[in-house]
Design a protein around this motif. Structure first.
Motif, mmCIF file in Angstrom:
data_model
loop_
_atom_site.group_PDB
_atom_site.id
_atom_site.type_symbol
_atom_site.label_atom_id
_atom_site.label_comp_id
_atom_site.label_asym_id
_atom_site.label_seq_id
_atom_site.Cartn_x
_atom_site.Cartn_y
_atom_site.Cartn_z
ATOM 1 N N ILE A 163 46.466 50.449 6.489
ATOM 2 C CA ILE A 163 47.048 51.246 5.409
ATOM 3 C C ILE A 163 46.239 51.143 4.115
ATOM 4 O O ILE A 163 45.905 52.167 3.498
ATOM 5 N N PRO A 164 45.882 49.935 3.642
ATOM 6 C CA PRO A 164 45.136 49.856 2.379
ATOM 7 C C PRO A 164 43.785 50.562 2.426
ATOM 8 O O PRO A 164 43.383 51.191 1.436
ATOM 9 N N ALA A 165 43.093 50.485 3.566
ATOM 10 C CA ALA A 165 41.783 51.136 3.671
ATOM 11 C C ALA A 165 41.920 52.650 3.583
ATOM 12 O O ALA A 165 41.145 53.324 2.890
ATOM 13 N N ILE A 166 42.910 53.205 4.274
ATOM 14 C CA ILE A 166 43.119 54.656 4.244
ATOM 15 C C ILE A 166 43.546 55.104 2.854
ATOM 16 O O ILE A 166 43.068 56.122 2.329
ATOM 17 N N CYS A 167 44.427 54.341 2.224
ATOM 18 C CA CYS A 167 44.908 54.711 0.889
ATOM 19 C C CYS A 167 43.788 54.643 -0.140
ATOM 20 O O CYS A 167 43.739 55.469 -1.070
ATOM 21 N N ALA A 168 42.883 53.675 0.005
ATOM 22 C CA ALA A 168 41.764 53.573 -0.935
ATOM 23 C C ALA A 168 40.863 54.801 -0.849
ATOM 24 O O ALA A 168 40.416 55.342 -1.876
ATOM 25 N N VAL A 169 40.605 55.263 0.378
ATOM 26 C CA VAL A 169 39.805 56.477 0.563
ATOM 27 C C VAL A 169 40.542 57.676 -0.037
ATOM 28 O O VAL A 169 39.948 58.515 -0.731
ATOM 29 N N ALA A 170 41.845 57.769 0.226
ATOM 30 C CA ALA A 170 42.631 58.897 -0.280
ATOM 31 C C ALA A 170 42.594 58.965 -1.801
ATOM 32 O O ALA A 170 42.446 60.052 -2.379
ATOM 33 N N LYS A 171 42.696 57.832 -2.451
ATOM 34 C CA LYS A 171 42.688 57.814 -3.919
ATOM 35 C C LYS A 171 41.346 58.287 -4.478
ATOM 36 O O LYS A 171 41.291 58.985 -5.495
ATOM 37 N N ARG A 172 40.268 57.934 -3.803
ATOM 38 C CA ARG A 172 38.948 58.400 -4.272
ATOM 39 C C ARG A 172 38.817 59.905 -4.178
ATOM 40 O O ARG A 172 38.043 60.510 -4.927
ATOM 41 N N HIS A 173 39.560 60.523 -3.267
ATOM 42 C CA HIS A 173 39.470 61.973 -3.063
ATOM 43 C C HIS A 173 40.687 62.711 -3.628
ATOM 44 O O HIS A 173 40.853 63.908 -3.358
ATOM 45 N N ASN A 174 41.538 62.008 -4.368
ATOM 46 C CA ASN A 174 42.722 62.622 -4.964
ATOM 47 C C ASN A 174 43.623 63.252 -3.907
ATOM 48 O O ASN A 174 44.145 64.363 -4.075
ATOM 49 N N VAL A 175 43.816 62.528 -2.801
ATOM 50 C CA VAL A 175 44.667 62.970 -1.698
ATOM 51 C C VAL A 175 45.935 62.119 -1.694
ATOM 52 O O VAL A 175 45.877 60.895 -1.851
ATOM 53 N N VAL A 176 47.083 62.753 -1.504
ATOM 54 C CA VAL A 176 48.366 62.050 -1.478
ATOM 55 C C VAL A 176 48.554 61.380 -0.116
ATOM 56 O O VAL A 176 48.305 61.990 0.925
ATOM 57 N N THR A 177 49.008 60.127 -0.121
ATOM 58 C CA THR A 177 49.320 59.430 1.128
ATOM 59 C C THR A 177 50.831 59.315 1.288
ATOM 60 O O THR A 177 51.543 58.917 0.371
#
Length: 386
Positions: A163-177
């Protein structure tokens, strides 16, 4: 306060309870005001747990919303008539025509059907991804990707996600998790500390805990709560005060129930690992589970829901296995006090991005609060019938 104490006190502020232990059931559609100033105040503060209109909620709803936020985290919590509604409400709050959704391939089957049959018709594209992808999800993000949907563990096949790895990528791309956190309930995983933006629960399961109420929740962090709140309201989502009250009552025993579910399920899972008919046991709390290290890192405990795969069995054998149970009841849902059993002959038909590595049928169990020796005796007889 430690967790067990917080469960007892969450949502029980005096503004909701008055001088009684539990918040009273307040049923309302119309809220009436004595003065125009009061109406105006309620209108301006309707997003802040001030009674304005029944669909916005009453003190009974506000108490449950506050309790979920206190236990799970998040800046606010919306209520829905069921878990599937919470999933659709959360997704529709952040997706529109032309957007792209990344959906985990091990997702709850109704979530897949929603994406394929409803979101697709609204012009929203869905790509399914490997639950083990972790930070590699960056390769799937498009310019129009708006949401990544997670479910960890998967509620049928129990893959753990990073979960943390996916959320970190999402935040860099301004994607909602958005995480379906139902398996963990509000207390076994703290999604907002892991970077999640929105956490969805089927409160029907462990929060209510007695298999008699349909209810969903979605909590969001401070950045995303206003959008989730207003979109859910505009879509007409709400829940009855009676169901909110029942969820509050179930919540008080959540910790003690989960400890018994966990203890019994680990006993049954360990027994199943010794059965010659069993190919593998899919329980994240077992050291043999491929995602056990992620489970140990991100979760504080487990529950009664897991699965196992048989080495081989045809349809007639599976029917003999699950139809003659004394204590396990055949039925969907889980999280109640009773033990349940279901079977899936072909898991591969429920996924498109990954290959299911086992050929035998999958049996999913929910271990309830019965005596564990009786449950093992029931399963032993089922293997004899098999």
């Amino acid at each position: 306060m430690k967790r067990d104490t917080r469960i007892i006190h969450a949502g029980r502020s005096k503004q909701y309870t008055g001088n009684v232990v539990n918040p009273p059931v307040v049923r309302a559609s119309t809220i009436v005001f004595d003065t125009f100033a009061q109406l105006k105040h309620a209108s301006l503060n309707r997003a802040n747990r001030v009674a304005f209109y029944g669909r916005r909620g009453t003190n009974t709803h506000f108490a449950l919303q506050q309790a979920i936020c206190e236990l799970e985290g998040g800046a606010g919590c919306a209520l829905y008539p069921c878990g599937a509604a919470a999933i659709s409400g959360a997704l529709l709050a952040f997706l529109k025509s032309g957007d792209h959704l990344l959906m985990v391939d091990s997702t709850y089957e109704p979530s897949r059907s929603l994406a394929d049959k409803v979101l697709a018709g609204l012009g929203i594209e869905t790509t399914y991804y490997d639950p083990h992808i972790g930070a590699g999800i960056a390769s799937l993000i498009k310019p129009n990707t708006k949401v990544i949907f997670l479910e960890s563990p998967g509620s049928l096949t129990f893959e753990m996600q990073d979960i943390p790895a996916i959320c970190a990528v999402a935040k860099r791309h301004n994607v909602v998790t958005i995480l379906d956190n139902t398996w963990a309930s509000p207390i076994l995983c703290q999604p907002f500390t892991l970077g999640v933006d929105v956490s969805v629960q089927s409160a029907t399961k462990y929060i209510v805990g007695h298999s008699d109420v349909m209810l969903g929740t979605a909590s969001a962090n401070e950045q995303h709560w206003p959008q989730l709140r207003e979109h859910s309201y505009l879509l007409g989502y709400c829940a009855s005060a009676d169901d909110a009250y029942t969820a509050l009552r179930g919540l008080r025993t959540l910790a003690v129930r989960l400890r018994q579910h966990e203890q019994s399920s680990l006993t049954v899972a360990g027994w199943l690992t010794q059965r010659p008919e069993v190919e593998t046991v899919l329980h994240p709390a077992l050291a043999s589970h491929p995602g056990h290290s992620l489970f140990k890192r991100d979760f504080t405990g487990s529950n009664g829901l897991f699965a196992f795969v048989l080495k081989q069995a045809n349809q007639a054998q599976i029917e003999a296995f699950i139809e003659g149970m004394s204590h396990f009841k055949m039925g969907f849902s889980w999280g109640g006090y009773e033990s349940l059993i279901t079977a899936t002959m072909d898991v591969q038909q429920l996924r498109t991005a990954t290959a299911w590595p086992y050929s035998g049928p999958l049996i999913r169990l929910h271990i309830g609060l019965e005596d564990v020796d009786d449950l093992i005796t029931d399963l032993a007889a089922a293997f004899s019938r098999l």
